[in-house]
Scaffold this active site. Structure first.
Site, PDB file in Angstrom:
ATOM      1  N   ASP A  41       3.639  34.441 -60.325  1.00 18.78           N
ATOM      2  CA  ASP A  41       4.071  35.663 -59.648  1.00 18.78           C
ATOM      3  C   ASP A  41       5.088  35.345 -58.555  1.00 18.78           C
ATOM      4  OD1 ASP A  41       2.354  37.064 -61.230  1.00 18.78           O
ATOM      5  OD2 ASP A  41       0.761  37.243 -59.727  1.00 18.78           O
ATOM      6  N   ASP A  70       1.211  33.510 -53.300  1.00 19.50           N
ATOM      7  CA  ASP A  70       0.262  32.810 -54.170  1.00 19.50           C
ATOM      8  C   ASP A  70       0.965  32.133 -55.335  1.00 19.50           C
ATOM      9  OD1 ASP A  70      -1.952  33.363 -52.654  1.00 19.50           O
ATOM     10  OD2 ASP A  70      -2.460  35.200 -53.743  1.00 19.50           O
TER      11      ASP A  70
END
Length: 624
Positions: free
Chosen positions: A477, A481
């Site tokens: 993504d 994260d």
């Protein structure tokens, strides 16, 4: 065969009646063993009709070594009680000649006797040949091994040399001679015994302690053991290698060790453990075992057991149960005293033992790659491709199962493979290569790639020979994260698979964070943007083209899982439209990269990371 004869001569030396053993190997294959002991008895034992010498060579259990109650017996600590002895030597020979010089049974002077056998049968009964020279005594046996019973009837000179040298070492002051055809005689006589021999054994080793030599025998029968039982020893610890111990029982070499060696090692372990406790050297959360302490201990042990029991006639292994306790008691207190008198040596032993325990602990946790039928068992979550063209094949390491589902539908199954990663990958910067497979995600990646962990010095051609994909795509993504996952995967590759970076196999896919849609003059347009700045530039450009704000819509992707297959194909998987960042590393980059990743990923660098963030944190473009 020959050892039985040598052992009998050594028993005479052990009892103090012989000072010389001479062995001669003749060119006809026969072997002569001669000593200057008392000579085999020539008298007729009570209840028998034949001389003792004849009985010894023809009758089992006819030896004189069975009376252990007589503390003055010459055979109280002889080399075993199977009782077959030289009877077997005779049985396996086609000729055997015995010559004895001993005192006449009826008293008086010394006589020269002869006894001979052919094919194990008596040829010449015991005969007094002549008077011996003044007070001459001893035994000479010449034996011709029968080729029918052996692969080779020739004596193994190497083993014979080792055996005879050991007798000289174990019996200080005894002269041992070996005569070989057309060679100069070998003569051994050691005055300092085991310590001198151990020093020769360690000539090419790296001792970390001085040699500790000593002996301890029972003074009486009050301690649960017989008077005279005990051992002499010489031991030390070396830095490398696993020196083979040499152990003996009543001068018999026990090549396979046995209860005396096990007990001795247990006593050494107890003494070292006592030293550690006394000096507060016991490591926390690390359990030492005996082999940690004694694994690199060089040892020469000569045990003296009243009634030894061996495994098999060759006496290679002692099985006497009481020998274990005897040896524990024999070495524990003397070694405890020596360690406390030599604290530096004790600490060196402890440090070596702790290192061994740490290595053993790591080895116990070692996780092997799962394999089946000689081929790597591919992970179940891997969706493989059809092509076998390694240069074209691509493996996408995808964050999350949901994104993996969309990518599976979007991919070109001919050459694109997918491996969904569940959660954060293990930080492997400080994990040994043997332990990285403990993490399932790391295991799956390594198996899917088809390569083993390696170092920066490894030859890329060799370590990448089994690589299954020419391009490795990290697809995560476009958020914090996702960036963290990228760094963790790169840490794995840099630390344990650096050849992938050196040969340009690794890429990071840059998925869009925004999608800008516009409808203008009946036409729909879509623009993917990787960051806010790119989004703003796209909107300004649309406005400049006359597109009204009401016709512009902006979608922010929370993650890859929100994209439908068509969107994911266009932005991340289609070679013509995706955005890739190649990750390469040259040899000159390695040092700087390792320094930077040590700062970022090492558990020991927390202070350095804080200092770095306080100094340079303002330069980061964070998406928070």
């Amino acid at each position: 065969m020959v050892q039985e004869l040598i052992d009998n001569s050594a028993d005479e030396a052990l009892a103090g009646h012989a000072t010389r053993i001479e062995v001669t190997v003749l060119s006809d294959g026969s072997v002569v063993v001669e000593d200057n002991g008392r000579g085999i008895p020539v008298g007729i034992p009570p209840g028998e009709t034949r001389p003792a010498a004849e009985l010894a060579f023809t009758t089992l259990h006819a030896g004189g070594k069975f009376d252990k109650t007589d503390k003055s017996s010459a055979y109280r600590f002889s080399g075993g009680l199977h009782g077959v002895g030289v009877a077997v030597t005779n049985a396996l020979s086609n000729r055997l000649l015995v010559e004895i010089h001993t005192r006449d049974p009826q008293g008086g002077g010394y006589g020269h006797y002869r006894l001979s056998f052919v094919d194990s049968k008596l040829q010449e009964a015991l005969t007094r040949v002549e008077n011996s020279q003044a007070r001459r005594h001893g035994t000479r046996v010449q034996v011709w091994p029968d080729p029918r019973y052996f692969d080779s009837a020739r004596v193994n000179i190497r083993e014979l040399t080792h055996l005879l040298r050991a007798k000289a070492i174990l019996l200080p002051g005894l002269q041992v001679i070996l005569n070989l055809p057309e060679q100069e005689a070998l003569v051994w006589q050691y005055d300092s015994g085991l310590a001198e021999y151990l020093g020769e054994m360690l000539a090419e080793a790296e001792p970390i302690t001085p040699v500790f030599a000593g002996e301890m025998y029972q003074n009486d029968d009050s301690n649960g053991f017989a008077q005279g039982e005990g051992a002499s020893w010489a031991l030390c610890w070396s830095a490398q290698g696993n020196p083979r111990p040499e152990t003996y029982v009543n001068l018999i070499p026990t090549l396979d060790g046995g209860t005396h060696e096990s007990g001795f090692r247990a006593g050494v372990f107890e003494a070292v453990r006592s030293f550690m406790e006394h000096h507060s050297l016991v490591p926390a959360k690390l359990k030492l075992v005996q082999d940690d302490v004694t694994g690199k201990m060089a040892l020469v042990l000569s045990g003296r057991i009243l009634d030894p029991q061996f495994q098999g006639q060759t006496k290679d292994k002692l099985t006497s149960r009481e020998a274990y306790k005897l040896m524990v008691q024999t070495i524990r207190d003397p070694l405890d005293l020596w360690l406390n008198s030599h604290p530096e040596a004790g600490r060196a032993i402890v440090e070596q033992a702790i290192q061994s325990a740490q290595l053993r602990s790591r080895a116990a946790q070692k996780i092997e790659r799962k394999k089946g039928s000689g081929l790597a068992t591919l992970p179940g979550k891997l969706t493989d491709c059809e092509s076998e063209d390694i240069q074209r094949n691509e493996l996408f390491l995808v964050e999350g199962d949901s994104a993996g589902g969309s990518a599976k539908a979007a991919r070109d199954k001919e050459y694109q493979a997918l491996l969904p990663l569940r959660g954060k990958v293990l930080n492997t910067w400080e994990v040994d290569a043997d332990l990285i497979f403990k993490n399932q995600e790391v295991h799956n990646m390594a198996v899917a790639l088809g390569i083993e962990p390696h170092g920066v010095a490894a030859d890329p051609e060799q370590v990448l020979a089994g690589l299954r994909y020419g391009k490795i795509m990290i697809l995560s993504d476009a958020d914090v994260d996702g960036s963290h996952i990228q760094v963790l995967i790169l840490t794995l590759f840099l630390r344990h698979f650096p050849a992938l970076l050196r040969r340009d196999h690794v890429f990071v896919v840059k998925p869009p964070l925004y999608r800008v849609d516009a409808t203008w003059r009946g036409k729909a347009r879509k623009i993917y943007c990787e960051a806010e700045s790119e989004r703003d530039v796209a909107i300004d450009r649309l406005r400049a083209e006359g597109v009204k704000d009401s016709a512009i819509s902006v979608q922010r992707f929370k993650g890859l899982g929100e994209m439908n297959p068509d969107q994911l194909w266009e932005t991340a998987m289609c070679p013509d439209t995706r955005s890739l960042v190649p990750l390469t590393m040259s040899l000159s980059d390695q040092a700087a990269l390792h320094e930077r990743f040590s700062l970022l990923m090492s558990k020991q660098s927390a202070g350095g990371r804080r200092e770095w963030m306080e100094r340079d944190g303002w330069t980061a473009d964070l998406d928070i």
